[in-house]
Design an enzyme around this catalytic site. Sequence first.
Site, PDB file in Angstrom:
ATOM      1  N   TRP A 148       0.799  -1.222   0.000  1.00 50.52           N
ATOM      2  CA  TRP A 148       0.000   0.000   0.000  1.00 50.52           C
ATOM      3  C   TRP A 148       0.828   1.267   0.000  1.00 50.52           C
ATOM      4  O   TRP A 148       0.297   2.351  -0.127  1.00 50.52           O
ATOM      5  CB  TRP A 148      -0.940   0.015   1.221  1.00 50.52           C
ATOM      6  N   ASN A 149       2.164   1.167   0.169  1.00 44.20           N
ATOM      7  CA  ASN A 149       2.898   2.429   0.360  1.00 44.20           C
ATOM      8  C   ASN A 149       3.107   3.202  -0.937  1.00 44.20           C
ATOM      9  O   ASN A 149       3.041   4.431  -0.934  1.00 44.20           O
ATOM     10  CB  ASN A 149       4.195   2.209   1.161  1.00 44.20           C
ATOM     11  N   LYS A 172      -2.397  -7.890  -7.896  1.00 36.27           N
ATOM     12  CA  LYS A 172      -3.186  -7.802  -6.669  1.00 36.27           C
ATOM     13  C   LYS A 172      -2.671  -6.632  -5.828  1.00 36.27           C
ATOM     14  O   LYS A 172      -1.606  -6.715  -5.214  1.00 36.27           O
ATOM     15  CB  LYS A 172      -3.087  -9.089  -5.833  1.00 36.27           C
ATOM     16  N   PRO A 173      -3.431  -5.530  -5.825  1.00 38.37           N
ATOM     17  CA  PRO A 173      -3.028  -4.423  -4.963  1.00 38.37           C
ATOM     18  C   PRO A 173      -3.284  -4.789  -3.496  1.00 38.37           C
ATOM     19  O   PRO A 173      -3.958  -5.786  -3.209  1.00 38.37           O
ATOM     20  CB  PRO A 173      -3.956  -3.283  -5.396  1.00 38.37           C
ATOM     21  N   ALA A 174      -2.754  -3.992  -2.584  1.00 36.90           N
ATOM     22  CA  ALA A 174      -3.022  -4.218  -1.163  1.00 36.90           C
ATOM     23  C   ALA A 174      -4.517  -4.041  -0.902  1.00 36.90           C
ATOM     24  O   ALA A 174      -5.193  -3.272  -1.596  1.00 36.90           O
ATOM     25  CB  ALA A 174      -2.227  -3.238  -0.324  1.00 36.90           C
ATOM     26  N   GLY A 224       6.750  -6.177  -0.540  1.00 33.88           N
ATOM     27  CA  GLY A 224       6.046  -6.115   0.748  1.00 33.88           C
ATOM     28  C   GLY A 224       6.981  -6.461   1.890  1.00 33.88           C
ATOM     29  O   GLY A 224       8.206  -6.362   1.758  1.00 33.88           O
ATOM     30  N   GLU A 246      10.883  -7.922  -3.309  1.00 36.12           N
ATOM     31  CA  GLU A 246      11.367  -6.595  -2.891  1.00 36.12           C
ATOM     32  C   GLU A 246      10.822  -6.368  -1.491  1.00 36.12           C
ATOM     33  O   GLU A 246       9.635  -6.115  -1.315  1.00 36.12           O
ATOM     34  CB  GLU A 246      10.853  -5.520  -3.854  1.00 36.12           C
ATOM     35  N   LEU A 247      11.699  -6.474  -0.476  1.00 35.59           N
ATOM     36  CA  LEU A 247      11.190  -6.568   0.901  1.00 35.59           C
ATOM     37  C   LEU A 247      11.604  -5.366   1.755  1.00 35.59           C
ATOM     38  O   LEU A 247      11.973  -4.336   1.219  1.00 35.59           O
ATOM     39  CB  LEU A 247      11.667  -7.898   1.497  1.00 35.59           C
ATOM     40  N   CYS A 280      10.385   1.871   1.719  1.00 34.45           N
ATOM     41  CA  CYS A 280      11.386   0.815   1.937  1.00 34.45           C
ATOM     42  C   CYS A 280      12.794   1.381   1.944  1.00 34.45           C
ATOM     43  O   CYS A 280      13.631   0.981   2.739  1.00 34.45           O
ATOM     44  CB  CYS A 280      11.245  -0.248   0.850  1.00 34.45           C
ATOM     45  N   GLU A 383      12.575  -2.964  11.133  1.00 26.83           N
ATOM     46  CA  GLU A 383      12.273  -1.930  10.154  1.00 26.83           C
ATOM     47  C   GLU A 383      11.338  -0.918  10.821  1.00 26.83           C
ATOM     48  O   GLU A 383      10.333  -1.301  11.434  1.00 26.83           O
ATOM     49  CB  GLU A 383      11.579  -2.530   8.926  1.00 26.83           C
ATOM     50  N   GLU A 460      14.392  -4.857  -9.563  1.00 30.46           N
ATOM     51  CA  GLU A 460      13.440  -4.124 -10.399  1.00 30.46           C
ATOM     52  C   GLU A 460      14.211  -2.953 -11.003  1.00 30.46           C
ATOM     53  O   GLU A 460      15.322  -2.650 -10.554  1.00 30.46           O
ATOM     54  CB  GLU A 460      12.234  -3.639  -9.578  1.00 30.46           C
TER      55      GLU A 460
HETATM   56  P1  NAD Z   1       2.639  -6.860   3.200  1.00 27.15           P
HETATM   57  O1  NAD Z   1       3.667  -7.896   3.029  1.00 27.15           O
HETATM   58  O2  NAD Z   1       1.789  -6.904   4.397  1.00 27.15           O
HETATM   59  O3  NAD Z   1       1.638  -6.842   1.958  1.00 27.15           O
HETATM   60  C1  NAD Z   1       2.090  -6.690   0.631  1.00 27.15           C
HETATM   61  C2  NAD Z   1       1.118  -7.361  -0.312  1.00 27.15           C
HETATM   62  O4  NAD Z   1       1.126  -8.777  -0.070  1.00 27.15           O
HETATM   63  C3  NAD Z   1      -0.328  -6.936  -0.141  1.00 27.15           C
HETATM   64  O5  NAD Z   1      -0.935  -6.901  -1.410  1.00 27.15           O
HETATM   65  C4  NAD Z   1      -0.914  -8.059   0.706  1.00 27.15           C
HETATM   66  O6  NAD Z   1      -2.299  -8.206   0.577  1.00 27.15           O
HETATM   67  C5  NAD Z   1      -0.192  -9.256   0.136  1.00 27.15           C
HETATM   68  N1  NAD Z   1      -0.107 -10.410   1.025  1.00 27.15           N
HETATM   69  C6  NAD Z   1      -0.103 -10.429   2.379  1.00 27.15           C
HETATM   70  N2  NAD Z   1       0.044 -11.709   2.820  1.00 27.15           N
HETATM   71  C7  NAD Z   1       0.144 -12.513   1.727  1.00 27.15           C
HETATM   72  C8  NAD Z   1       0.326 -13.910   1.520  1.00 27.15           C
HETATM   73  N3  NAD Z   1       0.433 -14.748   2.530  1.00 27.15           N
HETATM   74  N4  NAD Z   1       0.382 -14.367   0.255  1.00 27.15           N
HETATM   75  C9  NAD Z   1       0.300 -13.529  -0.805  1.00 27.15           C
HETATM   76  N5  NAD Z   1       0.121 -12.183  -0.677  1.00 27.15           N
HETATM   77  C10 NAD Z   1       0.054 -11.678   0.574  1.00 27.15           C
HETATM   78  O7  NAD Z   1       3.420  -5.470   3.096  1.00 27.15           O
HETATM   79  P2  NAD Z   1       2.863  -4.008   3.412  1.00 27.15           P
HETATM   80  O8  NAD Z   1       2.794  -3.812   4.882  1.00 27.15           O
HETATM   81  O9  NAD Z   1       1.667  -3.764   2.561  1.00 27.15           O
HETATM   82  O10 NAD Z   1       4.044  -3.131   2.795  1.00 27.15           O
HETATM   83  C11 NAD Z   1       5.056  -2.552   3.510  1.00 27.15           C
HETATM   84  C12 NAD Z   1       6.331  -3.356   3.372  1.00 27.15           C
HETATM   85  O11 NAD Z   1       6.751  -3.378   2.015  1.00 27.15           O
HETATM   86  C13 NAD Z   1       7.507  -2.777   4.132  1.00 27.15           C
HETATM   87  O12 NAD Z   1       8.203  -3.788   4.780  1.00 27.15           O
HETATM   88  C14 NAD Z   1       8.363  -2.163   3.036  1.00 27.15           C
HETATM   89  O13 NAD Z   1       9.721  -2.026   3.363  1.00 27.15           O
HETATM   90  C15 NAD Z   1       8.139  -3.114   1.929  1.00 27.15           C
HETATM   91  N6  NAD Z   1       8.475  -2.483   0.659  1.00 27.15           N
HETATM   92  C16 NAD Z   1       9.574  -2.910  -0.022  1.00 27.15           C
HETATM   93  C17 NAD Z   1       9.934  -2.296  -1.214  1.00 27.15           C
HETATM   94  C18 NAD Z   1      11.141  -2.737  -1.977  1.00 27.15           C
HETATM   95  O14 NAD Z   1      11.213  -2.446  -3.160  1.00 27.15           O
HETATM   96  N7  NAD Z   1      12.090  -3.434  -1.393  1.00 27.15           N
HETATM   97  C19 NAD Z   1       9.162  -1.256  -1.720  1.00 27.15           C
HETATM   98  C20 NAD Z   1       8.046  -0.850  -0.999  1.00 27.15           C
HETATM   99  C21 NAD Z   1       7.705  -1.482   0.182  1.00 27.15           C
END
Ligand code: NAD
Length: 481
Positions: A148-149, A172-174, A224, A246-247, A280, A383, A460
Amino acid sequence: MTQLWIDGAATEAGGDARPVQDPATLEEIATVRDATPEDVDRAVRAAQGAFPAWAATDVQKRAGIVRKAADLLQEHADELVASLVREQGKPTLEAKGEFSHFVNGLRFYSELGSKVRGGYQELPSQFGRSYGLTIRRPLGVVAGIIPWNFPLTLLANKLAPALVAGNTMVAKPAETTPLTTLRVAELLTEAGVPDGVVNVVTGAAETGEALVTHPLVRRVAFTGQTSTGQRIAELAGRDLKKVSLELGGSDPTIVLADADLDAAVKTIQIGRYWNCGQMCLAPKRAFVVSELYDQFVDSLVSRVERYEPGKGDEPAEKPKLRIGPLHTARQLEVLQEQVADAVDRGAKVLTGGDVPQDTPGGHFFQPAVVVDVPRDARLATEEVFGPVLPIWRVDDVDQAIEYANDTSYGLGSSIWTRDAGAIDKAMNGLETGITWVNQMHYGYDEMPFGGTKMSGIGREHGAEALEEYVEIKSVVVGGLH
Ligand code: NAD
């Protein structure tokens, strides 16, 4: 009720209804149903059905459609920026920045896609002259799972290289930011993206897992949290699907004695507090040498005090700066717990750190600067996904690099100095996927972007990302004479 986008049309989802909230006002702005595994199956089958024709379409034509889509999206910039502000909560200025990056990402791959070159080599002959070709074939259906960020930028990072390389996608968006993505999908269809080439399903973990485990999905592009990435890697690993992850990150920034202090403070400030710290690649731990420490801290505090939490436009009163809310109540709660843990253990909050009194509604937080933080406090080891910067005093570059690497994350890092020896130590010694020297810039489509350690797998951006959406195939030709 907002619907899914499958095979070029809006369609009902069968799952539970989920409200979408404006994080700045907590107003309910829409209701979206979760896609069930059956809905996910429909979307993946639509993508699979569209794949052969899309893969066979001339690359110039595919790139042209992506370029045309970027133009149409640009015409709808005001509408899409407003939608992003409402569902994500970020200020208008930041949403405009994200939108530009999104459209630029589409344009970048529409230009790059047709310039990829393959390989040719003469081979020892067995049945007449023999030669080998290395060709690139698209993979098939790609699952794009987005947080969602930055709902739009992180969509473009996956969608553009995937499509230009000849794949189709189910995105699949958040669950908290589905609206802008659904509208983008509708506009892509209007721009000429064939039905089924881009599909959008909404929902949370259950929907995501149905997508990752669907047998027709050949590639998963995920951004995520690290814990979610681990789960996805595990699920995708069962069928040996290609993944990019990308975490999370806990980026260090190092400021040495000869740094341009003003440039360092301004850039670190923007990096840490942009998007309310929910980025991130934000600098999340600062290491400043003793000679500059006091000046750095004072200068940063005075700048951070200018932030005024609120919604939408910049504050009228200069030099105030707008900062939006945390995206969810849970994000705010975790951030407060991380700051409280540091304070309980002796840290000092020099500015901010509270929920502002006069901002009703959303999940607002007064941006903070924190010092004297124990190096094993949560602000150092986890984080920190909000507007808080802990600063540590260090002796020299060697100690700074040692502290900087003392984390499980390895996304980005930065160093502020003109000393060539220190720069060399940083670029080779910092265990991260990216190191910036005397700058931090998040908008380079040209440069590969991604993490080491627990910050991810794959890249990416750049020409490197295109390679992640193709299978390299060797073709050996002989018997021609
Ligand atoms: P999240 O992992 O909670 O969710 C991300 C996406 O994954 C959402 O669409 C969510 O619905 C989906 N999801 C959740 N559980 C799942 C599962 N078990 N199987 C499949 N899909 C699932 O992350 P968030 O809280 O939405 O995002 C913030 C995080 O993303 C932070 O840790 C941030 O650092 C990271 N991030 C990383 C980058 C990068 O490029 N490295 C960029 C932006 C954000």
